[in-house]
Enzyme design. Structure first.
Site, PDB file in Angstrom:
ATOM      1  N   CYS A  66       0.923  -1.342  -0.038  1.00 42.46           N
ATOM      2  CA  CYS A  66      -0.007  -0.176   0.099  1.00 42.46           C
ATOM      3  C   CYS A  66       0.899   1.312   0.111  1.00 42.46           C
ATOM      4  CB  CYS A  66      -0.945  -0.021   1.174  1.00 42.46           C
ATOM      5  SG  CYS A  66      -1.765  -1.552   1.665  1.00 42.46           S
ATOM      6  N   CYS A  69       1.826   3.747  -3.014  1.00 39.00           N
ATOM      7  CA  CYS A  69       0.750   4.773  -3.551  1.00 39.00           C
ATOM      8  C   CYS A  69       0.247   5.695  -2.625  1.00 39.00           C
ATOM      9  CB  CYS A  69      -0.415   3.798  -4.265  1.00 39.00           C
ATOM     10  SG  CYS A  69       0.318   2.863  -5.665  1.00 39.00           S
ATOM     11  N   HIS A  70       0.069   5.150  -1.474  1.00 40.58           N
ATOM     12  CA  HIS A  70      -0.349   6.111  -0.460  1.00 40.58           C
ATOM     13  C   HIS A  70       0.490   6.773   0.445  1.00 40.58           C
ATOM     14  CE1 HIS A  70      -4.515   4.232  -1.425  1.00 40.58           C
ATOM     15  NE2 HIS A  70      -3.972   3.302  -1.254  1.00 40.58           N
ATOM     16  N   HIS A 350       7.045  10.887 -11.050  1.00 38.03           N
ATOM     17  CA  HIS A 350       7.283   9.505 -10.752  1.00 38.03           C
ATOM     18  C   HIS A 350       8.416   9.024 -11.715  1.00 38.03           C
ATOM     19  CE1 HIS A 350       5.717   5.788  -9.683  1.00 38.03           C
ATOM     20  NE2 HIS A 350       6.036   5.297 -10.419  1.00 38.03           N
TER      21      HIS A 350
HETATM   22 FE1  DHE Z   1       8.421   0.963 -10.285  1.00 35.75          FE
HETATM   23  C1  DHE Z   1      10.854   2.749 -12.289  1.00 35.75           C
HETATM   24  C2  DHE Z   1       8.317   3.635  -8.232  1.00 35.75           C
HETATM   25  C3  DHE Z   1       5.546  -0.428  -8.424  1.00 35.75           C
HETATM   26  C4  DHE Z   1       8.859  -1.771 -12.093  1.00 35.75           C
HETATM   27  N1  DHE Z   1       9.514   2.850 -10.098  1.00 35.75           N
HETATM   28  C5  DHE Z   1      10.479   3.037 -10.754  1.00 35.75           C
HETATM   29  C6  DHE Z   1      10.713   4.478 -10.745  1.00 35.75           C
HETATM   30  C7  DHE Z   1      10.082   4.721  -9.483  1.00 35.75           C
HETATM   31  C8  DHE Z   1       9.063   3.780  -9.089  1.00 35.75           C
HETATM   32  C9  DHE Z   1      10.044   6.297  -8.500  1.00 35.75           C
HETATM   33  C10 DHE Z   1      11.779   5.589 -11.188  1.00 35.75           C
HETATM   34  C11 DHE Z   1      13.180   5.054 -10.798  1.00 35.75           C
HETATM   35  C12 DHE Z   1      14.223   5.752 -11.394  1.00 35.75           C
HETATM   36  O1  DHE Z   1      14.364   5.933 -12.618  1.00 35.75           O
HETATM   37  O2  DHE Z   1      15.194   6.178 -10.914  1.00 35.75           O
HETATM   38  N2  DHE Z   1       7.105   1.412  -8.801  1.00 35.75           N
HETATM   39  C13 DHE Z   1       7.141   2.695  -7.996  1.00 35.75           C
HETATM   40  C14 DHE Z   1       6.048   2.814  -7.160  1.00 35.75           C
HETATM   41  O3  DHE Z   1       5.941   3.549  -6.285  1.00 35.75           O
HETATM   42  C15 DHE Z   1       5.181   1.660  -7.208  1.00 35.75           C
HETATM   43  C16 DHE Z   1       3.897   2.361  -8.175  1.00 35.75           C
HETATM   44  C17 DHE Z   1       4.615   0.989  -6.064  1.00 35.75           C
HETATM   45  C18 DHE Z   1       5.517   0.408  -5.406  1.00 35.75           C
HETATM   46  O4  DHE Z   1       5.154   0.202  -4.078  1.00 35.75           O
HETATM   47  O5  DHE Z   1       6.704   0.052  -5.450  1.00 35.75           O
HETATM   48  C19 DHE Z   1       6.161   0.869  -8.315  1.00 35.75           C
HETATM   49  N3  DHE Z   1       7.380  -0.825 -10.439  1.00 35.75           N
HETATM   50  C20 DHE Z   1       6.427  -1.254  -9.722  1.00 35.75           C
HETATM   51  C21 DHE Z   1       6.106  -2.448 -10.114  1.00 35.75           C
HETATM   52  O6  DHE Z   1       5.113  -3.354  -9.408  1.00 35.75           O
HETATM   53  C22 DHE Z   1       6.545  -3.034 -11.035  1.00 35.75           C
HETATM   54  C23 DHE Z   1       5.978  -3.137 -12.291  1.00 35.75           C
HETATM   55  C24 DHE Z   1       7.474  -4.394 -10.942  1.00 35.75           C
HETATM   56  C25 DHE Z   1       8.504  -4.616  -9.747  1.00 35.75           C
HETATM   57  O7  DHE Z   1       9.474  -5.406  -9.960  1.00 35.75           O
HETATM   58  O8  DHE Z   1       8.440  -3.764  -8.572  1.00 35.75           O
HETATM   59  C26 DHE Z   1       7.826  -1.859 -11.254  1.00 35.75           C
HETATM   60  N4  DHE Z   1       9.697   0.452 -11.645  1.00 35.75           N
HETATM   61  C27 DHE Z   1       9.646  -0.765 -12.353  1.00 35.75           C
HETATM   62  C28 DHE Z   1      10.628  -0.925 -13.458  1.00 35.75           C
HETATM   63  C29 DHE Z   1      11.305   0.467 -13.380  1.00 35.75           C
HETATM   64  C30 DHE Z   1      10.596   1.021 -12.526  1.00 35.75           C
HETATM   65  C31 DHE Z   1      11.089  -2.117 -14.209  1.00 35.75           C
HETATM   66  C32 DHE Z   1      12.457   0.992 -14.307  1.00 35.75           C
HETATM   67  C33 DHE Z   1      12.117   1.055 -15.655  1.00 35.75           C
HETATM   68  C34 DHE Z   1      13.325   1.226 -16.534  1.00 35.75           C
HETATM   69  O9  DHE Z   1      13.429   0.958 -17.717  1.00 35.75           O
HETATM   70  O10 DHE Z   1      14.674   1.617 -16.053  1.00 35.75           O
END
Ligand code: DHE
Length: 555
Positions: A66, A69-70, A350
């Site tokens: 949670c 997002c929250h 984000h």
């Molecule tokens: Fe991410 C990038 C935050 C959920 C996979 N994600 C990012 C970035 C942030 C972020 C701030 C940028 C980082 C940077 O560039 O320095 N992500 C969040 C969350 O807050 C969120 C919505 C909820 C959480 O609790 O984490 C979240 N993210 C996910 C997933 O559920 C994903 C799909 C699968 C996983 O492994 O967690 C996921 N996020 C990714 C990926 C990137 C990413 C693969 C980087 C993309 C890239 O090509 O570099």
């Protein structure tokens, strides 16, 4: 926050996560008036009881599913404010249903996805009606207590101990196993699979390409040496309780040579950024991000660090502060006299990445449906523009459009839409920072990717709630974008997510995100499947990074 404290000592905890946040726009609540502040708290009898054991379980669930997002303080960001005052306005049955079933606005139904039982949803309903437990702070001393150098710099090899092509290695997240894999892009075999932090979020490569850095959701940073016979963790440290981003210093110029000297971690909680030694990960400096929102100038107690990129123009990291809508350019050339340029952009920043020239940071303010543009050469805000419902570019995609010149693009969390915008203010000022093309994808997605050697742009539809659509891939042609995508189902289980090219730009790797996950590798020219990797260790594969493309910011 006992559960978070426990994360200090527990590694590799299993847990599932589905990305997606409720859509309510949740600008920070204004500070209470004097009358409100003096009002009595809700009557204790109206707050449902939690045993100590239940509170601990609920705190961990909250952190795992949670808080992304929250927010840790539940004041809302991508998801709405769910502090106890707000939650006491609803019945327990209503809350339980929302948690179990999800909402039309985008919150996952944790019961429907199998991630929570009915009893767990009921527990979470009671938890959110209770006062918010304030998580602990984390300073340098606590960080140093977690710092370990497994292989000192002096004992690391001077050249690779293997004959693999380092440029074409891939770092692969095995999310719920608390592990990562280093996969050989030439042979497609796993060079090594090993433990890291809890649900590692991203990899970033050192400027030389010798090291990978990973950051876990538990704030654990690891340094992986790709010269070792079997690539492995050579240093680690925990610098936050909740984190998502990391990058390294890349500058070599008049202010000094900082290549691979320093790294920075962006924390969600405590809201801070932490600068560490790039070779040993020894923590050096903590900078709090608690500050005021860019527009209303209200104090925010929890501004979290979202994207970080390393500037190509100066000794600076470009750090996006989510809740306040500020982008900070942090000059790492003199940490004792730290200088920062604070650029006002838009709230709820984000993810994002560079345009093709690596001068402009294009970052999504997803709850404002906008992309903000920051010029890292002139060090100032350029503009912001609307694209669609909740843009989510990952690092984005850059290519040359036959009509509009250099363009960049984003997918969207809230709709199956790819928006393409001009990103060449020098040669095509009339199109710069304007949406020039739009096309539907199969459904709401998370990532898109391309490569300069390719004529294709790949998109996922991971967030679609329609049966099977989240297993589809859609591919657009750069030379005929408006012809629409070619889409196909890439898996019959799990969800398909995130793409990465090999170094040559002629292969694309996609993940089947499931307990028994798969890696699907496509020929980028023919779009034919070349190989499907399945293995015992392939537990919930998600993000992946090719060394060469990550070092050179190719996307
Ligand atoms: Fe991410 C990038 C935050 C959920 C996979 N994600 C990012 C970035 C942030 C972020 C701030 C940028 C980082 C940077 O560039 O320095 N992500 C969040 C969350 O807050 C969120 C919505 C909820 C959480 O609790 O984490 C979240 N993210 C996910 C997933 O559920 C994903 C799909 C699968 C996983 O492994 O967690 C996921 N996020 C990714 C990926 C990137 C990413 C693969 C980087 C993309 C890239 O090509 O570099």
């Amino acid at each position: 926050m006992r559960a978070l404290l426990r994360l200090f000592v527990i590694t590799g905890i299993l847990g599932g996560f589905v990305v997606g946040c409720s859509e309510t726009d949740s600008a920070v609540e204004p500070a209470p008036t004097l009358e409100e502040a003096a009002a009595p708290p809700p009557s204790v009898s109206s707050v449902p009881a939690l045993t100590e054991e239940e509170a601990e379980r609920a705190e961990f669930q909250y952190f795992d599913r949670c808080s992304g997002c929250h927010g840790a303080l539940r004041k809302g960001a991508t998801g709405p404010n769910i502090t106890d005052e707000k939650m006491l306005e609803k019945t327990l049955a209503e809350l339980e249903e929302t948690i179990f079933e999800g909402t039309e606005a985008g919150m996952p139904g944790w019961g429907r996805t199998g991630e929570m039982t009915q009893a767990e949803a009921e527990l979470m309903a009671r938890f959110v009606q209770n006062p918010v437990p304030i998580p602990p702070e984390m300073g340098l001393e606590a960080m140093k207590a977690t710092h370990q150098v497994h292989i000192p710099v002096s004992e690391r090899p001077g050249k690779p101990e293997h004959d693999r092509n380092i440029d074409n290695l891939f770092g692969y997240i095995l999310r719920d196993a608390g592990k990562v894999a280093i996969i050989d892009g030439d042979t497609k075999e796993a060079a090594s699979v090993f433990d890291t932090g809890f649900a590692v979020h991203i990899f970033r490569a050192s400027a030389t390409g010798r090291y990978f850095y990973t950051i876990g959701r538990d704030g654990k940073l690891t340094l992986i040496d790709l010269f070792q016979e079997k690539p492995q963790v050579v240093a680690e440290v925990r610098v936050c309780l909740d984190a998502r981003s990391v990058d390294v210093s890349k500058y070599n110029g008049p202010k000094g040579d900082f290549v691979d000297k320093l790294a920075i971690v962006g924390c969600y909680w405590p809201p801070q950024m932490v600068i560490v030694d790039g070779q040993t990960l020894e923590p050096i400096k903590v900078v709090s991000t608690r500050s005021s929102t860019y527009d209303t100038n209200e104090y925010h107690p929890e501004p979290r660090v979202a994207t970080i990129v390393a500037s190509h123009f100066d000794s600076e990291w470009v750090v996006a502060i989510k809740e306040t809508g500020m982008v900070w350019l942090v000059d790492y050339s003199d940490l004792d006299n730290l200088q920062m340029t604070q650029i006002a952009t838009e709230r709820f920043l984000h993810d994002g990445g560079w345009d093709a020239t690596k001068r402009y940071l294009l970052i999504a303010a997803n709850m404002r449906d906008q992309i903000a543009v920051v010029d890292t050469k002139e060090k100032k805000f350029v503009t912001k523009f609307e694209t669609g419902t909740k843009p989510h570019p990952g690092r984005g995609a850059n290519w040359i459009d036959p009509e509009y010149g250099a363009v960049s693009a984003t997918t969207h969390l809230g709709e199956g839409l790819i928006a393409v915008y001009g990103s060449d203010p020098e040669n095509h000022p009339e199109h710069a920072w304007k949406v020039v093309r739009e096309q539907e994808t199969a459904g709401p997605g998370l990532f898109l990717k391309t490569h300069p050697e390719s004529n294709h742009v790949w998109t996922d539809s991971t967030l679609s709630k329609d049966e099977g659509v989240n297993q589809q891939i859609c591919v657009f042609r750069k030379d005929d974008f408006d012809a629409g995508p070619k889409c196909w189902k890439a898996a019959d289980h799990g969800k398909v997510v995130h793409f990465e090219y090999n170094k040559a730009g002629d292969e694309v790797w996609a993940s089947v995100w499931d307990k028994q996950g798969e890696i699907v590798i496509y020929d980028d020219k023919t779009l034919e499947e070349k190989k499907r990797i399945t293995a015992d260790w392939l537990v919930t594969p998600t993000g992946k990074w090719n060394v060469y493309n990550t070092v050179h910011d190719i996307y």
